[in-house]
Scaffold this motif. Structure first.
Motif, mmCIF file in Angstrom:
data_model
loop_
_atom_site.group_PDB
_atom_site.id
_atom_site.type_symbol
_atom_site.label_atom_id
_atom_site.label_comp_id
_atom_site.label_asym_id
_atom_site.label_seq_id
_atom_site.Cartn_x
_atom_site.Cartn_y
_atom_site.Cartn_z
ATOM 1 N N THR A 183 0.848 -1.192 0.000
ATOM 2 C CA THR A 183 0.000 0.000 0.000
ATOM 3 C C THR A 183 0.879 1.237 0.000
ATOM 4 O O THR A 183 2.086 1.140 0.163
ATOM 5 N N ALA A 184 0.227 2.354 -0.214
ATOM 6 C CA ALA A 184 0.965 3.624 -0.178
ATOM 7 C C ALA A 184 0.965 4.190 1.252
ATOM 8 O O ALA A 184 1.421 5.303 1.462
ATOM 9 N N PHE A 185 0.418 3.362 2.169
ATOM 10 C CA PHE A 185 0.237 3.913 3.531
ATOM 11 C C PHE A 185 1.072 3.196 4.592
ATOM 12 O O PHE A 185 1.106 3.622 5.721
ATOM 13 N N ASP A 186 1.643 2.041 4.156
ATOM 14 C CA ASP A 186 2.450 1.260 5.086
ATOM 15 C C ASP A 186 3.705 0.809 4.371
ATOM 16 O O ASP A 186 3.809 0.965 3.157
ATOM 17 N N LYS A 187 4.567 0.176 5.169
ATOM 18 C CA LYS A 187 5.733 -0.423 4.551
ATOM 19 C C LYS A 187 5.468 -1.907 4.398
ATOM 20 O O LYS A 187 4.877 -2.526 5.267
ATOM 21 N N LEU B 76 -13.670 8.984 9.225
ATOM 22 C CA LEU B 76 -13.842 9.518 10.588
ATOM 23 C C LEU B 76 -13.395 10.963 10.707
ATOM 24 O O LEU B 76 -14.011 11.764 11.385
ATOM 25 N N ASP B 77 -12.278 11.284 10.053
ATOM 26 C CA ASP B 77 -11.754 12.660 10.150
ATOM 27 C C ASP B 77 -12.391 13.585 9.123
ATOM 28 O O ASP B 77 -11.833 14.617 8.773
ATOM 29 N N ASP B 78 -13.575 13.162 8.595
ATOM 30 C CA ASP B 78 -14.330 13.939 7.605
ATOM 31 C C ASP B 78 -13.661 14.009 6.226
ATOM 32 O O ASP B 78 -14.079 14.782 5.363
ATOM 33 N N TYR B 79 -12.590 13.217 6.034
ATOM 34 C CA TYR B 79 -12.039 13.137 4.674
ATOM 35 C C TYR B 79 -13.117 12.514 3.787
ATOM 36 O O TYR B 79 -13.760 11.544 4.171
ATOM 37 N N VAL C 258 -9.204 1.903 15.057
ATOM 38 C CA VAL C 258 -9.074 3.267 14.527
ATOM 39 C C VAL C 258 -7.599 3.607 14.358
ATOM 40 O O VAL C 258 -7.168 4.173 13.353
ATOM 41 N N ARG C 259 -6.803 3.186 15.349
ATOM 42 C CA ARG C 259 -5.373 3.444 15.337
ATOM 43 C C ARG C 259 -4.679 2.789 14.121
ATOM 44 O O ARG C 259 -3.697 3.286 13.608
ATOM 45 N N LYS D 248 -6.090 2.537 11.177
ATOM 46 C CA LYS D 248 -6.811 3.071 10.008
ATOM 47 C C LYS D 248 -8.133 2.320 9.752
ATOM 48 O O LYS D 248 -8.631 2.227 8.640
ATOM 49 N N ASP E 259 -5.779 7.933 -3.498
ATOM 50 C CA ASP E 259 -6.685 8.805 -2.741
ATOM 51 C C ASP E 259 -8.039 8.153 -2.488
ATOM 52 O O ASP E 259 -8.815 8.628 -1.635
ATOM 53 N N TRP F 76 -9.375 5.322 4.404
ATOM 54 C CA TRP F 76 -9.208 4.616 5.670
ATOM 55 C C TRP F 76 -10.049 5.280 6.739
ATOM 56 O O TRP F 76 -10.483 6.396 6.554
ATOM 57 N N GLN F 77 -10.310 4.517 7.787
ATOM 58 C CA GLN F 77 -11.247 4.970 8.827
ATOM 59 C C GLN F 77 -12.600 5.303 8.199
ATOM 60 O O GLN F 77 -13.259 6.281 8.546
ATOM 61 N N ARG G 194 -3.994 18.520 8.478
ATOM 62 C CA ARG G 194 -4.891 17.673 9.257
ATOM 63 C C ARG G 194 -4.227 17.258 10.574
ATOM 64 O O ARG G 194 -4.864 17.282 11.623
ATOM 65 N N ASP H 160 -6.106 8.436 18.621
ATOM 66 C CA ASP H 160 -5.869 7.431 17.588
ATOM 67 C C ASP H 160 -5.765 8.061 16.187
ATOM 68 O O ASP H 160 -5.003 7.591 15.339
ATOM 69 N N SER I 243 -2.711 7.406 13.918
ATOM 70 C CA SER I 243 -2.736 6.759 12.607
ATOM 71 C C SER I 243 -2.170 7.675 11.519
ATOM 72 O O SER I 243 -1.457 7.238 10.624
ATOM 73 N N ASP J 150 5.354 6.045 7.499
ATOM 74 C CA ASP J 150 5.578 4.770 6.817
ATOM 75 C C ASP J 150 5.120 4.778 5.346
ATOM 76 O O ASP J 150 5.684 4.084 4.514
ATOM 77 N N GLY J 151 4.076 5.517 5.045
ATOM 78 C CA GLY J 151 3.485 5.467 3.709
ATOM 79 C C GLY J 151 4.309 6.224 2.664
ATOM 80 O O GLY J 151 5.156 7.050 3.023
ATOM 81 N N SER J 152 4.014 5.923 1.403
ATOM 82 C CA SER J 152 4.724 6.599 0.301
ATOM 83 C C SER J 152 3.857 7.701 -0.285
ATOM 84 O O SER J 152 4.299 8.511 -1.084
ATOM 85 N N ILE J 153 2.610 7.718 0.097
ATOM 86 C CA ILE J 153 1.645 8.617 -0.551
ATOM 87 C C ILE J 153 1.940 10.096 -0.325
ATOM 88 O O ILE J 153 1.807 10.908 -1.231
#
Lengths: 171, 663
Positions: free
Chosen positions: A71-75, A104-107, A134-135, A137, A159, A163-164, B52, B84, B88, B95-98
């Protein structure tokens, strides 16, 4: 011979369902557990007022699929489990061409529904064998089979990895 | 298959090439635009994580304060949810590449990594945090605030960078839009050129078509018009005649066909030259144009022939014919010369005379022939009798041709006598025709037919050759007489007449000094120059000339000096009544004196009585011919006659009537 007969029968039943089913809006069984995702807007089938509520029981009922991908969000490689987005849409009879996914964060982002029919896009509830918090994502995360399709390795699709995720609205 | 016009292909390729170039610009611009769209998307969506995070830290801080200070208004779970969310997002940023760009900016002293470590530490503090624990709360707030302060300066920097980048993007987009504008212009230009070319092609094609049409029109005009006078030609006339007859047939009306030719036009050409003749035809055309009305068709059929078609009754044709004859009789003034001609017109009517264009033309032509034959300068309407005469002539013509082929003609000879001695001086050769079935056909019937059928040269040549053969025979038999042969005006018109005559003389071994050619006064007046040349040449070769039927024709006697004439033959009309009429005697004496004065010999024609012969002798006329001395007779008979006369010469000289009779 018998398989042919079975096939014909299946086609006939399928046709009958196809003709009858869309005609009537169904009141689905009400949710039992805590709501994870709430769907609103134009739904043919609802299970709580005019909303569609996804709880853990419904997740079990729809059946979970596994997706291993970076993913683009983790390693590194991640193992997701969750329901196919299109299964959820079908379950609630959503015919919209675009949905809006809200976190959750209104994204919020608009996603074309064709994504879910073109690709096996999941709403993941588990990551590496554990329920998403939640922690992490969670509790729900839209994940694309990004390793399987080069075209998905793009900022635009990244995009759409909401998540969440807590709400879905039809457009 | 038309061959390819490579020039035109190249011409087409030019704007198409420009179009392709413009399109290439489009793709280039579109590619660049796509990149710009991507970067603008990145610009508007990235970096949000930084804001954010800063915001969420703020939320967590206020939730925390509310939870500790304001007991019970906010749950522990809510505080942990805020925490949290911070957790997150910090993890994703690390960690992410985005979100590469924000992480780079947060690298200021590893802000985000420090924060993540700090969150782990705070997590332990938070787990058993109870409302009212202000000291613990302050520790957490201090930690969070220090990160928030550091983050604000980064965020400020980020804002500035966004402004810069959006500015750059705006310029880039403007560039792209300009490119699109240019592309638009190029494309428009290409289309314009293309349309222009098509227009040019269309105009060209239309012009070529117009040219072709004009040429076709011109060709049609030339095909149907006479270039000299601008009138329609024969083809046009025939077409018009067919059309007008068709129309008349439908409307049950009549059509008058007038054919005309100019009398004496040939003389105009001969005397004044062709340019004057052409000019005359033009003026004639103009005058004729003034005689016709709208709807009438006027054409020049060739030479001096004209035709008019009118769609009116015969009375109108009569009026028009009269007017034309009068109009063309008026003098023409060309090159300061006054020229006079006249015209003959033949008229035939549809449907009274004929029902088809061909027969109408034929009838009209016949009427014209009749007009010409009856003295010219007049018009004639077609009559059945004309056709009958023609049919008769045609029938006779067929027979005459046959007779010439089968040698059915004969030459008869009439003796010419010395009035004083009765000696036979010569004979006049005369053509005779006795048809096997029809019997004797007089020359007055068949000579005009021969003239009309163009048989005169052939007939004349045949008579001349036969006469020469015969005279040679007689000479060999000891009868040294002269041979007189008539020469038709039509023979005189042939250019090589002298050659032909001399050739026949050579061929037959006839001696020229015994040959006399007889011509009428009128025939000597035609083609004066050519006639004189021919006569002079033959005269030099020894041939003599006699003027036939003298006193009946031309009144100008000057020609007698002009031509090499040796004899005058006094016309039979003077001799016929010479015994009774004093006037005739005076005339005849006058002619004889004139001839003698000019050194010419005189031959009296048509002597039928002894009395006539004696009167002529008294007038000093030396020679004569006529029934009194002998009718024209066949070759064999004339030979017998000659034999007989030779032995009677002495008797004749005494003037014995009996002997003469017996001859």
């Amino acid at each position: 011979m018998s398989s042919w007969r079975k096939y014909t029968f299946g086609v006939l039943v399928g046709l009958a369902i196809a003709v009858v089913a869309p005609a009537q809006a169904k009141e689905l069984p009400a949710p039992i557990g805590k709501a994870i995702i709430t769907l609103s807007g134009v739904l043919e089938n609802t299970n709580q007022g005019n909303l569609g509520v996804v709880d853990w029981d419904l997740v079990q009922q729809l059946g979970m699929h596994e997706l291993n991908t970076t993913t683009a969000f983790d390693k590194g490689m991640q193992k997701f489990r969750g329901v196919l987005v299109r299964d959820v849409l079908k379950y609630f009879g959503i015919k919209a061409s675009t949905i809006r996914a809200i976190a959750l964060d209104d994204y919020a982002i608009d996603i074309p529904v064709e994504d879910f029919y073109k690709y096996d896009v999941l709403i993941a509830f588990e990551l590496n064998g554990k329920r998403l918090r939640v922690r992490d994502k969670g509790p729900a995360w839209i994940v694309y089979p990004r390793d399987a399709h080069k075209g998905l390795q793009d900022k635009m699709f990244d995009d759409r990895w909401v998540w969440q995720l807590i709400r879905v609205e039809t457009k | 298959m038309k061959s390819i016009n490579w020039k035109r292909v190249a011409l087409y390729a030019l704007p198409l090439g420009l179009l392709a170039y413009a399109s290439f610009g489009v793709w280039e611009n579109l590619g660049s635009l796509r990149n710009r769209v991507d970067s603008s998307y990145a610009l508007t969506t990235r970096n949000d994580e930084g804001f954010r995070l800063e915001m969420e830290l703020g939320t967590f801080q206020s939730d925390l304060i509310q939870y500790v200070m304001d007991e019970g208004t906010i749950s522990f779970d809510d505080v942990m949810l805020s925490f949290d969310l911070v957790w997150s997002r910090t993890q994703v940023l690390n960690d992410g590449s985005i979100y590469t760009a924000p992480r780079g900016q947060f690298e200021d002293g590893d802000l985000l990594l420090d924060l993540q470590k700090e969150l782990h530490a705070l997590d332990a503090l938070l787990i058993d945090l109870k409302p009212g624990e202000i000291k613990k709360m302050n520790t957490i707030i201090r930690s969070v605030s220090s990160y928030r302060d550091r983050m604000v300066s980064v965020v400020n920097k980020m804002i500035q960078q966004r402004v810069d980048e959006s500015n750059e993007l705006r310029l880039a987009l403007q560039h792209v839009v300009e490119g699109l504008d240019r592309m638009h212009t190029e494309f428009g230009l290409g289309v314009f050129l293309f349309v222009l070319l098509l227009t040019i092609e269309t105009v060209k094609a239309r012009r070529a078509e117009a040219k072709l049409k004009h040429r076709e029109k011109r060709v049609r005009y030339l095909a149907e018009h006479d270039t000299l006078t601008g009138l329609g030609n024969r083809a046009y006339f025939n077409k018009s005649l067919g059309r007008m007859i068709d129309e008349a047939k439908q409307d049950e009306e009549s059509v008058q066909l007038l054919l005309m030719d100019l009398d004496g036009f040939k003389d105009v050409n001969d005397s004044f030259g062709h340019p004057v003749g052409d000019e005359l035809l033009k003026i004639v055309a103009t005058r004729l144009n003034q005689c016709v009305r709208d709807g009438d068709e006027l054409a020049r059929l060739g030479g001096d022939e004209f035709g008019i078609i009118i769609g009116s009754p015969a009375s109108a044709a009569q009026m028009m014919s009269k007017r034309i004859v009068e109009t063309l009789a008026k003098p023409f003034s060309i090159d300061n010369k006054e020229i006079r001609i006249s015209t003959s017109i033949g008229v035939a009517s549809y449907p009274e005379n004929a029902k088809t264009p061909e027969t109408l033309m034929r009838d009209s032509d016949m009427a014209l022939y009749d007009a010409k034959a009856s003295g010219r300068n007049s018009y004639r309407f077609y009559k059945q009798s004309m056709k009958d005469a023609l049919d008769k002539r045609k029938g006779l013509e067929v027979l005459l041709r046959e007779a010439l082929d089968k040698n059915q003609l004969e030459v008869h000879y009439q003796p010419q006598i010395c009035l004083k001695t009765g000696q036979v001086l010569g004979v006049e050769a005369l053509a005779r025709w006795t048809h096997p079935e029809r019997g004797f056909i007089p020359p007055s019937d068949f000579i005009p037919v021969a003239e009309h059928a163009g048989l005169i040269p052939q007939l004349g040549e045949w008579v001349f050759r036969q006469s020469c053969i015969d005279v040679v025979e007689w000479h060999n038999a000891g009868h040294h007489i002269r041979m007189s042969v008539n020469l038709s005006p039509l023979q005189l018109a042939t250019a090589n007449l002298a050659d032909e005559i001399l050739a026949i003389l050579q061929e037959t071994s006839a001696r020229s000094e015994f040959i006399t050619l007889e011509l009428t006064e009128t025939s000597m007046m035609k083609n004066t120059r050519q006639t004189k040349d021919t006569l002079t040449r033959l005269n030099k070769a020894g041939i003599r000339f006699a003027v036939d039927d003298f006193g009946t024709g031309y009144s100008n006697l000057g020609y007698l000096l002009h031509y090499p004439v040796s004899y005058l033959k006094i016309d039979r009309s003077f001799i016929m009544n010479i015994e009774a009429s004093n006037e005739e005697q005076v005339m005849t004496r006058g002619i004889i004196n004139l001839a003698h004065g000019l050194g010419l010999s005189v031959v009296a024609e048509g002597i039928e009585t002894l009395e006539q012969s004696e009167i002529l002798q008294e007038m000093q006329c030396q020679e004569g011919q006529g029934y009194f001395y002998g009718k024209p007779m066949s070759k064999l008979k004339i030979l017998l006659y000659l034999e007989k006369m030779k032995s009677n010469v002495t008797l004749l000289s005494t003037g014995s009537r009996d002997v003469m009779k017996s001859a």
